[in-house]
Write an enzyme that holds these catalytic residues in place. Structure first.
Site, PDB file in Angstrom:
ATOM      1  N   LYS A  92       0.845  -1.190   0.000  1.00 15.37           N
ATOM      2  CA  LYS A  92       0.000   0.000   0.000  1.00 15.37           C
ATOM      3  C   LYS A  92       0.883   1.243   0.000  1.00 15.37           C
ATOM      4  O   LYS A  92       1.954   1.241   0.638  1.00 15.37           O
ATOM      5  CB  LYS A  92      -0.877  -0.060   1.259  1.00 15.37           C
ATOM      6  N   SER A 101      -9.746   1.154   3.218  1.00 16.11           N
ATOM      7  CA  SER A 101      -8.902   2.011   2.416  1.00 16.11           C
ATOM      8  C   SER A 101      -7.843   1.268   1.593  1.00 16.11           C
ATOM      9  O   SER A 101      -7.300   1.842   0.645  1.00 16.11           O
ATOM     10  CB  SER A 101      -8.199   3.019   3.325  1.00 16.11           C
ATOM     11  N   SER A 140      -9.744  -1.504   7.237  1.00 16.46           N
ATOM     12  CA  SER A 140      -9.168  -1.180   5.923  1.00 16.46           C
ATOM     13  C   SER A 140      -8.398  -2.304   5.239  1.00 16.46           C
ATOM     14  O   SER A 140      -8.019  -2.160   4.082  1.00 16.46           O
ATOM     15  CB  SER A 140      -8.263   0.044   6.039  1.00 16.46           C
TER      16      SER A 140
END
Lengths: 95, 484
Positions: B78, B153, B177
């Site tokens: 990420k 997310s 997330s």
């Protein structure tokens, strides 16, 4: 308690965010709605509940007070938006 | 053979036997990224040259025999993890040109294990969101239906793994997330216990909740990835000095006698009927394997979202104060320092980030602290206590990961509160600091993945992984791929 655009502007100032009047109106209504939702917490009896962050196992030791190598001056300055004489340059602070 | 369709452990087997090279595997992934990323928006940055270089090194290491199960395996991270010399944006305009000078602990550990990093996955700006629509650059999309969100997310990570654009990814989970996007995309997502994985070099959102963890194609891969990234780090004082179990070796053994707690508060009205049916089938499957179903109660569940949106925003308002245009990141010039702060932050942060900073600042401000922040902290302690009580009578808690399957882009962007409520089943886990895994348990009639969530005792990732592995094996789920 209703949130006014004046409240929003005060919070924006604390948060160091430039907010215009139109945004302030939108934020006021959105914050109002979210705070209205979280209002339900007031119905929970928290007498005797610990307000310190929920603890997990393990300890949080302090490291030994010994100097370790950090970033070099070059590395520390690499992402600085403005530099001058090996320092980070900012607008005038003192009149 | 299509190398990109393989799991980490399958590919690793071929690499170890020298049937394929790491360079071949990396090139196969880079080709697939080149053909599909424009549609999926799963990567913000692709590091093709660095990946090929790392793959060459990995091939040497594989020849020498000094390899790990991740050596030569192409993975992604990420874009919240700092990568030395590689742009790290956190999907924000304020960090659009930020190039870290060091690697996050998670990245360093992956590199040490010999993993090949393909690039940086898209996400909601500063990990604030549940759909990846809050990325300042472009949204990520769900490989099962491009009109739908991949969750968030860590939506870019989940989208990439589901679409075979990386063998595995590392995301972060502050209120769901990792697990919610894994559920939306039909892959496995594991949020470890708070303190299990170092947060050093991971851009902070809410420091008492944030935790890094793997998003993978199956449960075995989650165990391999967790073992690689977990462990004490002197650079993160909240990481815990406990030995890391050999997770991949602890997967078998079944669930005979395992007490599976079913909290009544998680099977609510308004939940999608296909989701509840699929999760109930999964529970039946585990029961047939010998698990004991125990009804439990987590009475403070209904307050979790409220607690979360006060504590997480309060912590965020403080953490994000560092983005002020001084030392790094976007600077908008002004005559004095305060105006420079205000203009830089206004220009650099997106709408959701500003909204959360405002909410957090409000909750911490004079006159409101007791009513909001302190009260929320107290209710958090009660939520933690609920779990402590529940784990006296059960070993694992089973719930749906999300009340509904993936929603359409734009469906929840108008009303922040509706978006916040999509995290209703994942948030308590972060507030209590316990580990949780989401894994696919079926599909809706419209072919959208459904996720099962298993929660465990602190530092007992091994047990939820074993239960998840047992279910994956017996139900034969998770093999299907999206048509792209």
């Amino acid at each position: 308690m209703p949130i006014t655009t004046k409240d929003v502007m005060r919070v924006a100032d604390l948060a160091r965010l430039d907010v215009n009047e139109a945004d302030a109106v939108l934020y006021a209504s959105q914050l109002q709605k979210i705070l209205g939702h979280v209002e339900k917490l007031s119905e929970v009896d928290t007498l005797g509940a610990d307000d310190k962050t929920a603890k997990t196992a393990g300890t949080r030791p302090l490291r030994e007070d010994k100097a370790v190598k950090g970033l070099s001056q070059d590395d520390a300055l690499k992402n600085a938006p403005e530099r001058s004489d090996g320092c980070i340059k900012v607008p005038q602070i003192i009149e | 053979m299509d190398l990109t369709s393989l799991t980490v452990h399958e590919l690793s087997g071929l690499l170890q036997k020298r049937e394929v090279s790491s360079v071949e595997a990396a090139q196969a992934y880079l080709n697939r990224i080149a053909s599909l990323n424009a549609r999926l928006g799963a990567y913000i940055t692709v590091t093709a040259d660095e990946a090929i270089e790392a793959a060459k090194e990995a091939d040497k290491r594989l020849l020498s025999g000094a390899s790990s199960p991740l050596t030569g395996v192409p993975v992604s991270v990420k874009d919240i993890f700092c990568t030395a010399g590689v742009k790290t944006t956190c999907a924000s305009k304020i960090l659009e040109r930020f190039i870290p000078v060091y690697d996050a602990a998670v990245v360093a550990r992956l590199k040490d294990a010999g993993a090949v990093i393909l690039g940086k996955n898209n996400m909601d700006e500063f990990a604030m969101g549940s759909s990846t629509e809050n990325s300042a650059f472009f949204p990520a999309r769900n490989p099962w239906d491009l009109q739908r969100v991949p969750g968030g997310s860590s939506g870019g990570s989940a989208s990439a793994v589901a679409a075979d654009l990386s063998a595995a990814s590392v995301g972060t989970d502050t209120g769901g997330s990792i697990r919610q996007p894994a559920s939306c995309c039909g892959v496995v997502g594991l949020k470890p216990t708070y303190g299990r994985v170092s947060r050093y070099g991971m851009i902070a959102f809410a420091s008492s909740l944030d935790q890094a963890g793997p998003i993978t194609k199956d449960v075995t891969d989650a165990a391999i990835m967790l073992k690689a990234i977990a462990g004490f780090d002197p650079l993160d004082s909240t990481s815990v000095d406990l030995s890391v179990p050999d997770f991949p070796c602890l997967l078998s053994g079944g669930v005979k006698g395992l007490r599976l707690g079913i909290p009544k508060e998680y099977f609510i009205e308004g939940m999608d009927s296909q989701v509840s049916a699929s999760v109930n089938d999964a529970l039946d499957c585990l029961k047939k394997e010998g698990a004991l179903i125990v009804p439990i109660t987590l009475p403070h569940t209904e307050y979790a979202v409220s607690v979360y949106y006060l504590l997480a925003t309060a912590e965020a308002s403080s953490n994000l104060a560092r983005f002020d245009g001084v030392k790094y990141g976007l600077r908008v010039g002004a005559a004095n320092l305060i105006d420079m702060y205000k203009k830089s932050r206004a220009a650099g942060f997106g709408a959701e980030v500003k909204r959360r900073i405002m909410l957090g600042t409000y909750a911490l401000s004079a006159g409101y602290y007791d009513a909001y922040y302190k009260k929320a902290s107290e209710v958090r302690a009660l939520i933690k206590r609920d779990f402590d009580e529940a784990f006296k009578v059960c070993d694992v808690i089973a719930t749906p990961t999300c009340p509904t399957p993936a929603f359409k882009l734009g469906e929840k962007t108008q009303d922040p509160l509706t978006m916040y409520l999509s995290d209703i089943f994942t948030i308590s886990c972060n507030l209590a600091g316990i580990p949780g895994i989401s894994m696919p348990c079926g599909f809706t009639k419209g072919k959208l993945p459904i996720g099962l969530q298993l929660l465990g005792r602190p530092f007992d990732e091994a047990t939820i992984l074993r239960a998840a592995y047992t279910f994956e094996r017996t139900a034969g789920i998770g093999k299907e791929k999206p048509a792209l």
